[in-house]
Motif scaffolding. Structure first.
Motif, PDB file in Angstrom:
ATOM      1  N   TRP A 103       0.627  -1.277  -0.080  1.00 59.82           N
ATOM      2  CA  TRP A 103      -0.057   0.120   0.228  1.00 59.82           C
ATOM      3  C   TRP A 103       0.869   0.914  -0.105  1.00 59.82           C
ATOM      4  O   TRP A 103       0.649   2.162  -0.646  1.00 59.82           O
ATOM      5  N   LEU A 119      -0.648   4.234  -1.405  1.00 57.14           N
ATOM      6  CA  LEU A 119      -2.272   4.829  -0.953  1.00 57.14           C
ATOM      7  C   LEU A 119      -2.600   5.203   0.255  1.00 57.14           C
ATOM      8  O   LEU A 119      -1.245   5.031   1.085  1.00 57.14           O
ATOM      9  N   GLU A 120      -4.064   5.253   1.277  1.00 59.12           N
ATOM     10  CA  GLU A 120      -4.114   5.927   2.348  1.00 59.12           C
ATOM     11  C   GLU A 120      -5.080   5.181   3.167  1.00 59.12           C
ATOM     12  O   GLU A 120      -5.629   4.615   2.828  1.00 59.12           O
ATOM     13  N   ARG A 121      -4.401   4.068   3.881  1.00 60.09           N
ATOM     14  CA  ARG A 121      -5.496   2.885   4.992  1.00 60.09           C
ATOM     15  C   ARG A 121      -6.449   3.820   5.704  1.00 60.09           C
ATOM     16  O   ARG A 121      -7.619   2.673   5.727  1.00 60.09           O
ATOM     17  N   ASP A 122      -6.263   4.862   5.490  1.00 66.39           N
ATOM     18  CA  ASP A 122      -7.408   5.775   6.517  1.00 66.39           C
ATOM     19  C   ASP A 122      -8.979   5.908   5.789  1.00 66.39           C
ATOM     20  O   ASP A 122     -10.227   5.875   5.990  1.00 66.39           O
ATOM     21  N   ARG A 123      -8.833   5.785   4.291  1.00 66.42           N
ATOM     22  CA  ARG A 123      -9.628   5.719   3.306  1.00 66.42           C
ATOM     23  C   ARG A 123     -10.264   4.384   2.723  1.00 66.42           C
ATOM     24  O   ARG A 123     -11.184   3.813   1.957  1.00 66.42           O
ATOM     25  N   VAL A 138     -12.794   1.267   3.803  1.00 66.60           N
ATOM     26  CA  VAL A 138     -14.307   1.227   4.597  1.00 66.60           C
ATOM     27  C   VAL A 138     -14.478  -0.515   4.715  1.00 66.60           C
ATOM     28  O   VAL A 138     -13.613  -1.146   4.788  1.00 66.60           O
ATOM     29  N   PRO A 175      -8.626   0.912  -0.423  1.00 68.55           N
ATOM     30  CA  PRO A 175      -8.379   2.141  -0.039  1.00 68.55           C
ATOM     31  C   PRO A 175      -8.976   2.935  -1.778  1.00 68.55           C
ATOM     32  O   PRO A 175      -9.508   3.933  -1.645  1.00 68.55           O
ATOM     33  N   THR A 205     -15.404   1.077  -3.105  1.00 75.24           N
ATOM     34  CA  THR A 205     -16.540   1.660  -2.295  1.00 75.24           C
ATOM     35  C   THR A 205     -16.722   1.051  -1.225  1.00 75.24           C
ATOM     36  O   THR A 205     -17.841   1.075  -0.401  1.00 75.24           O
ATOM     37  N   ARG A 216     -12.815  -2.597  10.395  1.00 77.77           N
ATOM     38  CA  ARG A 216     -11.890  -2.838   8.892  1.00 77.77           C
ATOM     39  C   ARG A 216     -10.997  -3.607   8.721  1.00 77.77           C
ATOM     40  O   ARG A 216     -10.146  -3.669  10.337  1.00 77.77           O
TER      41      ARG A 216
END
Length: 346
Positions: A115, A120-124, A126, A306, A309, A333
């Motif tokens: 990642w 990429l951003e792990r806080d994205r 879901v 990330p 949806t 998550r």
């Protein structure tokens, strides 16, 4: 580079029933690629969805036959390896095992998780949904209660398309819905178990009950019926068995709202990433799913979530004897860690 393959069998805590049948265990393949003293790990799991069922034996035979053809390559030769694998016509699950191992090796060589290599951003990420298979209303309700005891639940996927018909689907759905935690999103996957009139009727019925999206309502091969359902359904439609790789996406762009990417049908992370970009170019939403995959394959997929949806990477949570550790559940998550490569270990 040296390649070896080791089978391992995993057993489900609770057998999973969908419109095509019931699965209680799976014999998967652990692929270990070694080069310059570094091991890259990959996984292949069998599945029966779609164009041609891929069994453990056929996947293993394909990998055994391919290994001598790859001995003179290094993990840096990914484009050349991909071309060679295309010539060998490996089944997608076999390609997945090799592709995951190559990515794992490169991440370990770089000393970074995938990642982070991809920026990429792990806080994205879901929440991942937990899955309720087809069952009696009482047993399905009890299955949800079992999940609630095991992990935090922020999303629930309910399998419908029962051979017993739409009334059985409605009864089971209604029973499960009673115990869904407040605020959790609910989705439905029919696994191609409905005809067009049934799918239209169910899309309205489910929308009235707060369902988020509807996955694979019609069987593969019925894609010509999707435009009518697309026009009449109040719910977003996602294609799973109708979408294996990037070549399928342009044909679906005007008749679904999103696609379900699974590593085993795609052929690995390389193709999954290509599917992400192709789907985005067609304005489609993304979700990531799984078959009877262990923590190894689901952790690999988690590195790409990330972009998603919706996420449905829960198969390893339903295993009694998963041999691997990797991505961890955090507030519902599935989050890949900071270990290099896939970040999977035993």
């Amino acid at each position: 580079m040296q390649i070896r393959v080791q089978p391992f069998t995993v057993h489900k805590r609770v057998p999973l029933t969908i419109s095509r049948g019931t699965t209680a265990e799976s014999t998967n393949l652990w692929l270990i690629l070694e080069h310059d003293g570094i091991e890259g790990w990959g996984e292949a799991s069998p599945f029966a969805a779609g164009r041609s069922p891929q069994t453990t034996s056929t996947i293993a035979a394909a990998l055994e036959a391919a290994a001598p053809h790859l001995a003179d390559y290094t993990p840096y030769d990914q484009q050349a390896i991909a071309a060679r694998l295309g010539e060998l016509h490996l089944p997608s699950a076999a390609r997945t095992a090799l592709d995951l191992a190559l990515h794992d090796w490169l991440g370990k060589r770089a000393g970074l998780p995938l990642w982070k290599l991809w920026g990429l951003e792990r806080d994205r990420i879901v929440p991942t949904s937990i899955t309720i298979g087809i069952n009696t209303p009482e047993s399905a309700q009890q299955r949800l209660r079992g999940w609630l005891e095991l992990t935090q639940v922020h999303a629930v996927k309910i399998k419908l398309g029962s051979p017993a018909g739409l009334e059985a689907d409605r009864a089971m759905f209604s029973a499960v819905l009673q115990d869904v935690p407040t605020g959790a999103k609910v989705s439905v996957d029919a696994n191609g178990g409905w005809d067009l009139p049934g799918a239209i009727a169910m899309s309205h019925w489910l929308a009235e009950r707060g369902v988020t999206y509807l996955e694979q309502p019609l069987a593969p091969g019925q894609e010509a019926d999707l435009p009518k359902l697309y026009r009449e359904s109040p719910l977003p439609l996602f294609a799973d068995e109708s979408c294996f790789d990037r070549a399928d996406i342009p044909k679906l762009g005007d008749r679904v709202h999103g696609i379900n990417i699974k590593l085993m049908k795609a052929g690995g992370l390389s193709e999954a990433l290509a599917m992400v970009h192709t789907a985005q170019a067609h304005g489609l939403q993304l979700m990531f799913g799984c078959y009877s995959d262990s923590t190894l394959a689901n952790t690999a997929a988690a590195h790409l979530t990330p972009f998603a949806t919706h996420v449905d990477l829960d198969s390893h949570l339903n295993l009694l004897d998963d041999p691997f550790l990797g991505a961890e559940m955090q507030e519902g998550r599935l989050i890949p860690g900071d270990r290099p490569g896939l970040g999977v270990y035993c």
